[in-house]
Design a protein around this motif. Structure first.
Motif, PDB file in Angstrom:
ATOM      1  N   CYS A  45      77.111   0.057 -12.910  1.00 32.37           N
ATOM      2  CA  CYS A  45      77.225   1.306 -13.659  1.00 32.37           C
ATOM      3  C   CYS A  45      77.804   2.393 -12.754  1.00 32.37           C
ATOM      4  CB  CYS A  45      75.870   1.748 -14.218  1.00 32.37           C
ATOM      5  SG  CYS A  45      74.520   1.749 -13.041  1.00 32.37           S
ATOM      6  N   PRO A  47      80.891   6.095 -12.947  1.00 37.94           N
ATOM      7  CA  PRO A  47      81.969   6.761 -13.692  1.00 37.94           C
ATOM      8  C   PRO A  47      83.207   5.871 -13.790  1.00 37.94           C
ATOM      9  CG  PRO A  47      81.736   7.711 -11.503  1.00 37.94           C
ATOM     10  CD  PRO A  47      80.589   6.772 -11.674  1.00 37.94           C
ATOM     11  N   ARG A  48      84.176   6.330 -14.554  1.00 33.84           N
ATOM     12  CA  ARG A  48      85.378   5.533 -14.802  1.00 33.84           C
ATOM     13  C   ARG A  48      86.225   5.432 -13.528  1.00 33.84           C
ATOM     14  NH1 ARG A  48      86.546  10.717 -16.130  1.00 33.84           N
ATOM     15  NH2 ARG A  48      88.596  11.487 -15.469  1.00 33.84           N
ATOM     16  N   GLU A 129      81.647  -2.498 -20.905  1.00 32.50           N
ATOM     17  CA  GLU A 129      81.164  -1.459 -21.834  1.00 32.50           C
ATOM     18  C   GLU A 129      79.962  -1.959 -22.626  1.00 32.50           C
ATOM     19  OE1 GLU A 129      82.294   1.481 -21.558  1.00 32.50           O
ATOM     20  OE2 GLU A 129      84.009   0.994 -20.299  1.00 32.50           O
ATOM     21  N   HIS A 131      77.102  -0.862 -23.049  1.00 33.60           N
ATOM     22  CA  HIS A 131      76.300   0.125 -23.788  1.00 33.60           C
ATOM     23  C   HIS A 131      76.738   0.254 -25.248  1.00 33.60           C
ATOM     24  CE1 HIS A 131      79.844   2.452 -22.463  1.00 33.60           C
ATOM     25  NE2 HIS A 131      79.650   3.175 -23.555  1.00 33.60           N
ATOM     26  N   THR A 158      79.063  -0.805 -17.299  1.00 36.24           N
ATOM     27  CA  THR A 158      78.946   0.317 -18.230  1.00 36.24           C
ATOM     28  C   THR A 158      79.180   1.641 -17.512  1.00 36.24           C
ATOM     29  OG1 THR A 158      77.469   1.460 -19.786  1.00 36.24           O
ATOM     30  CG2 THR A 158      76.463   0.487 -17.859  1.00 36.24           C
ATOM     31  N   THR A 159      79.642   2.615 -18.268  1.00 36.48           N
ATOM     32  CA  THR A 159      79.769   3.985 -17.756  1.00 36.48           C
ATOM     33  C   THR A 159      78.622   4.876 -18.213  1.00 36.48           C
ATOM     34  OG1 THR A 159      81.145   4.545 -19.667  1.00 36.48           O
ATOM     35  CG2 THR A 159      82.278   3.856 -17.666  1.00 36.48           C
ATOM     36  N   GLU A 160      77.774   4.373 -19.112  1.00 35.19           N
ATOM     37  CA  GLU A 160      76.674   5.179 -19.667  1.00 35.19           C
ATOM     38  C   GLU A 160      75.392   4.369 -19.596  1.00 35.19           C
ATOM     39  OE1 GLU A 160      77.556   7.288 -23.301  1.00 35.19           O
ATOM     40  OE2 GLU A 160      79.695   6.904 -23.059  1.00 35.19           O
ATOM     41  N   LYS A 161      74.812   4.399 -18.432  1.00 35.46           N
ATOM     42  CA  LYS A 161      73.606   3.621 -18.170  1.00 35.46           C
ATOM     43  C   LYS A 161      72.437   4.057 -19.041  1.00 35.46           C
ATOM     44  CE  LYS A 161      70.396   2.950 -14.297  1.00 35.46           C
ATOM     45  NZ  LYS A 161      70.167   3.292 -12.869  1.00 35.46           N
ATOM     46  N   HIS A 162      72.378   5.337 -19.372  1.00 41.52           N
ATOM     47  CA  HIS A 162      71.235   5.865 -20.127  1.00 41.52           C
ATOM     48  C   HIS A 162      71.172   5.340 -21.555  1.00 41.52           C
ATOM     49  CE1 HIS A 162      74.647   8.535 -20.941  1.00 41.52           C
ATOM     50  NE2 HIS A 162      74.092   8.783 -22.098  1.00 41.52           N
ATOM     51  N   LYS A 163      72.256   4.758 -22.052  1.00 47.14           N
ATOM     52  CA  LYS A 163      72.266   4.230 -23.423  1.00 47.14           C
ATOM     53  C   LYS A 163      71.776   2.790 -23.506  1.00 47.14           C
ATOM     54  CE  LYS A 163      75.933   7.177 -25.312  1.00 47.14           C
ATOM     55  NZ  LYS A 163      77.243   7.202 -26.012  1.00 47.14           N
TER      56      LYS A 163
END
Length: 605
Positions: A45, A47-48, A129, A131, A158-163
């Motif tokens: 995980c 950023p892009r 991706e 998430h 993933t770029t959005e670990k919190h999801k």
């Protein structure tokens, strides 16, 4: 003509050592492969554009490599490596969860997991991706992710670990990718430029790296764009022109004008920036960053926080040495407030111009505050700096007044606070002799923290300006004093006591009247004892004690009389007030009342 391949694909890393800026992750993965301690599931995980999918592919290829090198890298020549590089490997599968996010897609994946690998040791699934999977797809994936076959390895990115569901996170080894540093990114771009025979300036590559905001893919895309724009000659000017970036020179010139308090040129520079198509909010944000960098350049310990090229760093060092920290902090605060208020302002240009004019006057304000301050402790410094020339009379040793109104010149070492004293003295008319004598007698004992003013300054006694206000006298000093101690009879005392109490009826001191009339006072010699019921009455008695004693002492001709309050415990039963209290009182007299109430089902109103 050969098809053009963008740099982000052409120079995509194929080994762990070629990954830029993620050494903490690549070293961990290499050690896991070397020690045969591979997890069942990995989660990458971050950023892009920082190398998540790239590291996943390198890990998958290295795991199945038939001839892993001593440096724990894939050989690139075995059948497994070649099939992976050609995109026809049967053991490594890539799945885009953004377009395959349903529960049916995960069920199909689970069915494939049950089939052992046809070639290689492991069957690896890279899910990008992740998430984007639906809630049902995550739940269907849980069991397989927790207990996969021994030959199956999942690599999620993933770029959005919190999801991602916590139950998924708990089943994976999590690797957090960092944003790539500007210096590392600029060096990588320089190596690519050398391979492609592209001329470049280091300052231009640093600007590209800063604009990429930690993403190498973004930096490579901008790199290709500028190569085309500049015809393979990446210069600093070409970069700022193509990427629409404000030149450093604007800010260096602007800060020089601010330090020189040149408001007109400051506004002209801002107008030039707007005419070049830049937004005012972008300008003030860049100015705040520039001031921050100047403040960072003031200390050698924080110099490493500057993410700029060596050439720009030298410019920051030169300009920061010519500016004070107070000026930089004040202007930075003004720029920050302007940036906060910019979007909500109806006249945004005026908002920025007002902030720039404020910055131009910061230096003058700081200088004025240093020269014009006058604090009480300054007189102590005056005493140390200037020699005393005592010509005062013996009766006035602490304050000396010159015989001429013209002040003596001060030396160059006199601080700003002393200059303020001199300015006051030069505009003050010498007081008459009577006033001088009064001031001298009043200041015979100097206050703490104040030294004696030098005799060379012809001013009145300024010590009296800062003297403490006289403290109010104590209660004993307010009582009338006398030498008469006539005998006081009970009848005479009670008569005067009642007379004073009757006089309180016409005033607002009702509480004191209640105290004097509720209980009969006791006279024990010259001590008058008064009963009070609570602390409030005790305080009221203390307040009215002075007036009462002044009256009784004069009327009874005895100045030894004194009053003392005695708080007594209340034994008087309070009358019932509420309905419940009245009913309880009636019930105590006639218990049969409760039987009557229950028989008729009566309530209390």
């Amino acid at each position: 003509m050969d098809n053009f391949i963008v740099s982000a694909r052409k120079y995509r890393p194929v080994t762990f050592d070629s990954v830029v800026g993620q050494g903490h992750i690549t070293s961990t993965l290499k050690n896991a492969i070397h020690n045969n301690q591979l997890a069942q599931a990995f989660l990458f995980c971050g950023p892009r554009g920082v190398g998540k999918t790239t590291c996943a592919r390198i890990l998958a290829k290295t795991i199945n490599c038939e001839h892993i090198t001593e440096n724990v890298e894939a050989c690139g020549t075995c059948d497994s490596c070649i099939s992976f590089q050609n995109g026809n490997s049967f053991s490594i599968h890539e799945l885009d969860a953004a377009s395959n996010n349903s529960v049916d897609d995960i069920r199909s994946l689970i069915e494939q997991v049950r089939i052992p690998p046809q070639a290689g040791k492991y069957k690896i699934y890279i899910i990008d991706e992740v998430h984007m999977l639906s809630q049902a797809a995550f739940n269907a994936f849980l069991k397989t992710l927790e207990e996969p076959p021994s030959y199956a390895i999942f690599i999620l990115a993933t770029t959005e670990k919190h999801k991602i569901l916590p139950t998924i996170l708990s089943r994976c080894q999590i690797f957090d990718f960092n944003r790539i540093k500007v210096e590392a990114m600029a060096n990588h771009l320089a190596s690519i430029a050398q391979k492609e025979s592209i001329s470049f300036e280091p300052d231009g590559l640093h600007i590209i790296a800063q604009k990429a905001d930690g993403g190498l893919r973004d930096a490579l895309s901008m790199f290709d764009q500028i190569v085309s724009f500049s015809n393979k000659n990446i210069s600093y000017q070409a970069v700022i022109d193509n990427l629409n970036i404000l030149d450093y020179d604007y800010y260096f010139q602007l800060v020089d004008r601010i330090a020189g308090e040149d408001g007109a040129q400051t506004l002209l520079i801002f107008d030039k920036v707007l005419n070049n198509g830049f937004d005012g909010g972008h300008f003030i944000s860049g100015l705040a960053t520039h001031l921050r960098n100047l403040l960072v350049s003031k200390e050698p310990a924080t110099l490493k926080l500057l993410e700029v090229s060596d050439n720009i760093k030298r410019k920051y060092l030169e300009q920061s040495q010519a500016l004070s920290s107070g000026l930089l902090l004040s202007t930075l605060n003004i720029a920050n407030q302007c940036e906060i208020n910019y979007k909500s302002s109806k006249n945004q240009r005026l908002q920025v111009e007002l902030a720039l004019l404020k910055m131009c006057h910061v230096a003058a304000a700081i200088l004025l505050s240093k020269q014009g301050s006058f604090v009480p402790s300054a007189s102590t410094e005056v005493k140390k700096k200037l020699p005393e020339q005592s010509v005062a009379a013996p009766s006035t040793p602490s304050v000396t007044v010159s015989s001429t109104p013209t002040p003596a010149p001060l030396t160059a070492s006199v601080p700003a606070s002393q200059a303020a004293v001199t300015a006051v003295a030069s505009t003050t008319t010498p007081p008459p002799a009577a006033a001088i004598a009064e001031n001298q007698s009043a200041s015979a004992t100097p206050k703490k923290g104040w030294g004696k003013l030098p005799s060379s300054i012809d001013i009145p006694n300024l010590n009296t300006i800062f003297e403490d206000k006289p403290v109010e006298e104590s209660e004993e000093n307010d009582l009338v004093q006398g030498n008469a101690y006539s005998e006081v009879t009970w009848n005479a005392f009670l008569s005067k006591w009642n007379t004073f109490a009757e006089g309180l009826k016409k005033t607002t001191r009702v509480t004191l009247y209640t105290i004097m009339t509720a209980n009969v006072p006791r006279l024990n010699g010259t001590l008058i004892e008064v009963d009070v019921e609570n602390a409030v009455q005790m305080d009221e008695l203390k307040v009215g004690k002075i007036d009462l004693l002044n009256y009784l002492r004069v009327q009874l001709n005895n100045f030894a009389l004194d009053i003392q309050g005695v708080q007594v415990e209340m034994t008087k039963v309070r009358k019932p007030y509420t309905s419940q209290e009245k009913y309880q009182a009636m019930l105590s007299k006639n218990p049969a009342l409760e039987t009557l109430r229950k028989a008729f089902n009566l309530g209390l109103s």
